[in-house]
Design a protein around this motif. Structure first.
Motif, PDB file in Angstrom:
ATOM      1  N   PRO A   2     -19.033 -33.495 -91.596  1.00 21.27           N
ATOM      2  CA  PRO A   2     -18.872 -34.117 -91.064  1.00 21.27           C
ATOM      3  C   PRO A   2     -20.231 -34.543 -89.886  1.00 21.27           C
ATOM      4  O   PRO A   2     -19.775 -36.007 -89.734  1.00 21.27           O
ATOM      5  CB  PRO A   2     -18.858 -32.690 -90.023  1.00 21.27           C
ATOM      6  CG  PRO A   2     -18.399 -31.450 -90.570  1.00 21.27           C
ATOM      7  CD  PRO A   2     -18.695 -32.159 -91.899  1.00 21.27           C
ATOM      8  N   ALA A   3     -20.975 -34.242 -90.450  1.00 20.30           N
ATOM      9  CA  ALA A   3     -22.186 -35.124 -89.626  1.00 20.30           C
ATOM     10  C   ALA A   3     -22.272 -36.669 -89.997  1.00 20.30           C
ATOM     11  O   ALA A   3     -22.748 -37.778 -90.481  1.00 20.30           O
ATOM     12  CB  ALA A   3     -23.811 -34.294 -90.248  1.00 20.30           C
ATOM     13  N   PHE A   4     -22.235 -36.530 -92.079  1.00 21.41           N
ATOM     14  CA  PHE A   4     -22.287 -37.612 -92.731  1.00 21.41           C
ATOM     15  C   PHE A   4     -20.359 -38.521 -92.390  1.00 21.41           C
ATOM     16  O   PHE A   4     -21.147 -39.646 -92.432  1.00 21.41           O
ATOM     17  CB  PHE A   4     -21.766 -37.792 -93.743  1.00 21.41           C
ATOM     18  CG  PHE A   4     -23.324 -37.301 -94.616  1.00 21.41           C
ATOM     19  CD1 PHE A   4     -24.308 -38.431 -94.668  1.00 21.41           C
ATOM     20  CD2 PHE A   4     -23.788 -35.883 -95.480  1.00 21.41           C
ATOM     21  CE1 PHE A   4     -25.877 -38.273 -95.087  1.00 21.41           C
ATOM     22  CE2 PHE A   4     -24.722 -35.695 -96.061  1.00 21.41           C
ATOM     23  CZ  PHE A   4     -26.062 -37.070 -96.107  1.00 21.41           C
ATOM     24  N   SER A   5     -20.256 -37.771 -91.677  1.00 24.79           N
ATOM     25  CA  SER A   5     -18.660 -39.102 -90.982  1.00 24.79           C
ATOM     26  C   SER A   5     -18.756 -39.584 -90.094  1.00 24.79           C
ATOM     27  O   SER A   5     -18.391 -40.809 -89.473  1.00 24.79           O
ATOM     28  CB  SER A   5     -17.438 -37.994 -91.536  1.00 24.79           C
ATOM     29  OG  SER A   5     -17.640 -37.181 -90.577  1.00 24.79           O
ATOM     30  N   LEU A   6     -19.674 -38.450 -89.293  1.00 25.25           N
ATOM     31  CA  LEU A   6     -20.194 -39.254 -87.836  1.00 25.25           C
ATOM     32  C   LEU A   6     -21.009 -41.075 -88.328  1.00 25.25           C
ATOM     33  O   LEU A   6     -21.062 -41.544 -87.074  1.00 25.25           O
ATOM     34  CB  LEU A   6     -20.613 -37.938 -86.978  1.00 25.25           C
ATOM     35  CG  LEU A   6     -19.711 -37.009 -86.668  1.00 25.25           C
ATOM     36  CD1 LEU A   6     -21.140 -35.278 -86.464  1.00 25.25           C
ATOM     37  CD2 LEU A   6     -18.921 -37.664 -85.167  1.00 25.25           C
ATOM     38  N   LEU A   7     -22.004 -40.281 -89.195  1.00 25.70           N
ATOM     39  CA  LEU A   7     -23.007 -41.219 -89.163  1.00 25.70           C
ATOM     40  C   LEU A   7     -21.749 -42.570 -89.441  1.00 25.70           C
ATOM     41  O   LEU A   7     -22.721 -43.582 -89.652  1.00 25.70           O
ATOM     42  CB  LEU A   7     -24.196 -40.839 -89.863  1.00 25.70           C
ATOM     43  CG  LEU A   7     -25.474 -39.395 -89.120  1.00 25.70           C
ATOM     44  CD1 LEU A   7     -26.356 -38.972 -90.808  1.00 25.70           C
ATOM     45  CD2 LEU A   7     -25.996 -40.313 -87.972  1.00 25.70           C
ATOM     46  N   GLY A   8     -21.277 -42.367 -90.522  1.00 29.30           N
ATOM     47  CA  GLY A   8     -20.648 -43.237 -91.067  1.00 29.30           C
ATOM     48  C   GLY A   8     -20.120 -44.579 -90.247  1.00 29.30           C
ATOM     49  O   GLY A   8     -20.064 -45.595 -90.135  1.00 29.30           O
ATOM     50  N   GLY A   9     -19.258 -43.797 -89.275  1.00 28.38           N
ATOM     51  CA  GLY A   9     -17.999 -44.038 -88.216  1.00 28.38           C
ATOM     52  C   GLY A   9     -19.533 -44.780 -87.170  1.00 28.38           C
ATOM     53  O   GLY A   9     -19.052 -45.811 -86.972  1.00 28.38           O
ATOM     54  N   LYS A  10     -20.827 -44.099 -87.010  1.00 29.55           N
ATOM     55  CA  LYS A  10     -21.364 -45.112 -86.197  1.00 29.55           C
ATOM     56  C   LYS A  10     -22.363 -46.515 -86.806  1.00 29.55           C
ATOM     57  O   LYS A  10     -23.347 -47.176 -86.035  1.00 29.55           O
ATOM     58  CB  LYS A  10     -23.329 -44.645 -85.560  1.00 29.55           C
ATOM     59  CG  LYS A  10     -22.459 -42.932 -84.805  1.00 29.55           C
ATOM     60  CD  LYS A  10     -23.625 -42.242 -83.794  1.00 29.55           C
ATOM     61  CE  LYS A  10     -23.085 -41.956 -83.141  1.00 29.55           C
ATOM     62  NZ  LYS A  10     -23.425 -42.015 -80.864  1.00 29.55           N
ATOM     63  N   CYS A  11     -21.692 -46.121 -88.002  1.00 32.65           N
ATOM     64  CA  CYS A  11     -22.559 -47.391 -88.543  1.00 32.65           C
ATOM     65  C   CYS A  11     -21.367 -48.760 -88.436  1.00 32.65           C
ATOM     66  O   CYS A  11     -21.559 -50.226 -89.062  1.00 32.65           O
ATOM     67  CB  CYS A  11     -22.576 -47.262 -90.021  1.00 32.65           C
ATOM     68  SG  CYS A  11     -23.890 -46.528 -90.266  1.00 32.65           S
ATOM     69  N   PHE A  12     -20.418 -48.153 -87.745  1.00 33.98           N
ATOM     70  CA  PHE A  12     -19.364 -50.246 -87.242  1.00 33.98           C
ATOM     71  C   PHE A  12     -19.557 -49.232 -85.950  1.00 33.98           C
ATOM     72  O   PHE A  12     -20.182 -49.055 -84.952  1.00 33.98           O
ATOM     73  CB  PHE A  12     -18.681 -49.435 -88.405  1.00 33.98           C
ATOM     74  CG  PHE A  12     -17.265 -50.833 -87.817  1.00 33.98           C
ATOM     75  CD1 PHE A  12     -17.909 -52.122 -88.222  1.00 33.98           C
ATOM     76  CD2 PHE A  12     -16.109 -50.648 -87.167  1.00 33.98           C
ATOM     77  CE1 PHE A  12     -17.257 -53.227 -88.069  1.00 33.98           C
ATOM     78  CE2 PHE A  12     -15.117 -51.666 -87.149  1.00 33.98           C
ATOM     79  CZ  PHE A  12     -15.434 -52.768 -87.702  1.00 33.98           C
ATOM     80  N   ASN A  13     -17.871 -49.456 -85.049  1.00 38.10           N
ATOM     81  CA  ASN A  13     -17.110 -49.211 -84.218  1.00 38.10           C
ATOM     82  C   ASN A  13     -16.955 -47.950 -83.803  1.00 38.10           C
ATOM     83  O   ASN A  13     -16.628 -47.262 -83.613  1.00 38.10           O
ATOM     84  CB  ASN A  13     -16.441 -50.135 -83.623  1.00 38.10           C
ATOM     85  CG  ASN A  13     -16.647 -51.336 -83.478  1.00 38.10           C
ATOM     86  OD1 ASN A  13     -17.779 -52.089 -83.346  1.00 38.10           O
ATOM     87  ND2 ASN A  13     -15.608 -52.276 -83.845  1.00 38.10           N
ATOM     88  N   PHE A  14     -18.295 -46.840 -83.547  1.00 35.41           N
ATOM     89  CA  PHE A  14     -17.875 -45.390 -83.411  1.00 35.41           C
ATOM     90  C   PHE A  14     -16.731 -44.993 -82.428  1.00 35.41           C
ATOM     91  O   PHE A  14     -16.654 -45.212 -81.237  1.00 35.41           O
ATOM     92  CB  PHE A  14     -19.133 -44.423 -83.043  1.00 35.41           C
ATOM     93  CG  PHE A  14     -19.296 -43.519 -83.222  1.00 35.41           C
ATOM     94  CD1 PHE A  14     -19.117 -42.715 -83.998  1.00 35.41           C
ATOM     95  CD2 PHE A  14     -19.132 -42.224 -81.686  1.00 35.41           C
ATOM     96  CE1 PHE A  14     -19.137 -41.475 -84.475  1.00 35.41           C
ATOM     97  CE2 PHE A  14     -18.772 -41.363 -82.346  1.00 35.41           C
ATOM     98  CZ  PHE A  14     -18.822 -40.573 -83.004  1.00 35.41           C
ATOM     99  N   ASN A  15     -16.410 -44.187 -82.380  1.00 37.71           N
ATOM    100  CA  ASN A  15     -15.255 -43.563 -81.603  1.00 37.71           C
ATOM    101  C   ASN A  15     -15.071 -42.266 -82.162  1.00 37.71           C
ATOM    102  O   ASN A  15     -13.861 -42.187 -82.922  1.00 37.71           O
ATOM    103  CB  ASN A  15     -13.775 -44.553 -81.949  1.00 37.71           C
ATOM    104  CG  ASN A  15     -12.977 -44.033 -80.854  1.00 37.71           C
ATOM    105  OD1 ASN A  15     -12.734 -42.653 -80.571  1.00 37.71           O
ATOM    106  ND2 ASN A  15     -12.013 -45.377 -80.342  1.00 37.71           N
TER     107      ASN A  15
END
Lengths: 320, 320
Positions: free
Chosen positions: A47-60
């Motif tokens: 889950p943490a990596f998916s959140l950080l992945g999302g934070k590299c773009f328009n996090f939602n």
């Protein structure tokens, strides 16, 4: 590792609540068994990596939340089935589901968690998410079968090893990084870069795990040192030592023996350490860490990018 | 049952080829184990129902084929895990995967077949197909857990029983009938009618199975008579007998005992038969058969509709 998750602390707390909610069922036995492993803790790396992945773009967070929950459910399902397969007594310092309720319940609870993840994933309209996760799940099973058919056999190349740890570990981490960005609507150049990062990081992570299985101090791992050797799992330092050790014929006999006592395990570890296998493996970890950081190059300058880079550096030096 | 599949004989042969293809893998051990159960035969009921469901609308083999293959893979995955859970030695008259290769391989091969089905399902653009199958898979696991927690306990109502056999059997048959039509683009009134048909048929099918477990002649079932009693699984005739038998207290003792000899099994069967439990259960089968046929009412007049009706009639009288 947890210091890197400060940036996503609040989001991880939401994931934790959602995981709890996802496992409330009409059957008390099912709820108890399904939440048993969840309560034992764990780092929630995927889950943490998916959140950080999302934070590299328009996090939602709303868009990423089902994915983050599903990734941890898939991971937990594999752990539960692994414990059935390995007759494991403890996991994360607590008794396993199979130790408490037996193999029958464990097999079905593992299936249940995996199936629950499918319901959650089926909410996404973007077909890439279910497709990548289905492909990853198939390959993870292939890796498990290959690990069993390859155990206690000397005839394993470095290539076999990389094939196996990619399936066992790297693919799900790569999918976590990639799909976090996909869920937030990132274009291919960004989510594919994150996938590459996750792949190299996952490879470095597993090789480090395999090194630590040989060199960690007792009590540092939460499992006994040399457990791979006991199970006949041939890891990178072992493959190197079987080629390079001056006493490789004797080492082979030790490693292929299914009934090793503690003295023989320690003897095998010493032979592996003596021929420089750890240094050789650590050099390969550094190469993967380098490639992981290189993959981050195309990403926009955001705090999450720096955190992913710092995680890669940490993997290269971690001792636990 | 096979006489009803004459209409879809050619399509079933294509499904069979596709199943073979789906299980060719890079790993010889994985291919051998994954195809082991496939080669043991089986009626391919779920693919057949999906084909017949599709034939109630604008049948298109190409669109239905991935679904038909995925349904059989899901079914096979559950059988393989059931065999692990039940320590089963034979299945379809052949040694089980766990008997040949052990529980470790069987657990992963079951997971593998299930994951393979996901890749195939992920090809569909219509989200209803993955959603229904994910929901069905979760509920099937719930049914399995409930069967285990309910075994060897007297405190079971007819409602518990219906809940359990719906999850264990009826849901996947309902999904097969429904999604065959969905894959062919059928509107909701048609695919929901097929789902209802499949539900009632599946219920009738499982109750008949549970009756036959008590009254079949030795050798007719491919498993010993009374195997549910041996496993402590409380079926409809047993629930009826525990309420209605003049010797219900003694029957309860027999049924709840975990160590029954053959004489006691036969004694329990006789008590169940003597109180009219079979006739009562058969009457419930007839009700479900009636409802299954009623559900077909809204479907267009096509040969497949008549075949589904004939299958329902057959379930009501089948002896094997």
């Amino acid at each position: 590792m947890l210091q890197f998750f400060q940036e996503i602390k609040d989001e991880l707390a939401v994931v934790e609540r959602e995981l709890q909610n996802a496992l409330q069922t009409p059957d008390p036995l099912l709820t108890e068994t399904a939440t048993h492993l969840l309560k034992a803790g764990g780092k929630r790396l995927r889950p943490a990596f998916s959140l950080l992945g999302g934070k590299c773009f328009n996090f939602n967070l709303e868009r990423i939340l089902p994915l983050a929950v599903a990734l941890e459910l898939i991971h937990m399902a594999t752990l539960i089935h692994d414990d059935v397969v390995d007759d494991a007594q403890t996991r994360r310092g607590k008794p396993t589901i199979r130790a408490c309720w037996g193999n029958r319940i464990s097999t079905h609870v593992g299936d249940y968690l995996f199936a629950r993840s499918l319901i959650i994933i089926a909410r996404y309209d973007n077909p890439l998410i279910p497709r990548v996760l289905a492909d990853t799940s198939v390959k993870m099973c292939e890796g498990e079968i290959q690990q069993i058919s390859g155990s206690f056999t000397e005839d394993q190349s470095v290539r076999d090893y990389f094939y196996r740890i990619n399936r066992k570990t790297a693919l799900l981490i790569a999918a976590s990084c990639q799909l976090g960005a996909v869920a937030c609507g990132a274009p291919a150049d960004i989510h594919l870069a994150l996938r590459r990062y996750g792949h190299y990081l996952g490879m470095a992570f597993q090789i480090t795990d395999d090194i630590l299985d040989l060199v960690a101090r007792q009590g540092q791992l939460g499992k006994p040192v040399g457990s791979d050797l006991r199970q006949g799992i041939i890891t990178l330092p072992v493959i190197y030592a079987l080629e390079q050790s001056p006493r490789r014929e004797y080492l082979k006999t030790l490693i292929l023996s299914r009934e090793k006592d503690e003295k023989q395990i320690q003897e095998a570890i010493n032979l592996i350490l003596d021929c420089g296998a750890i240094e050789h493996s650590a050099a390969i970890v550094r190469k993967y860490v380098f490639k992981a950081k290189e993959a981050l190059g195309v990403l926009p300058e955001k705090p999450a990018k720096n955190i992913l880079g710092a995680i890669a550096d940490f993997i290269g030096v971690r001792k636990f």
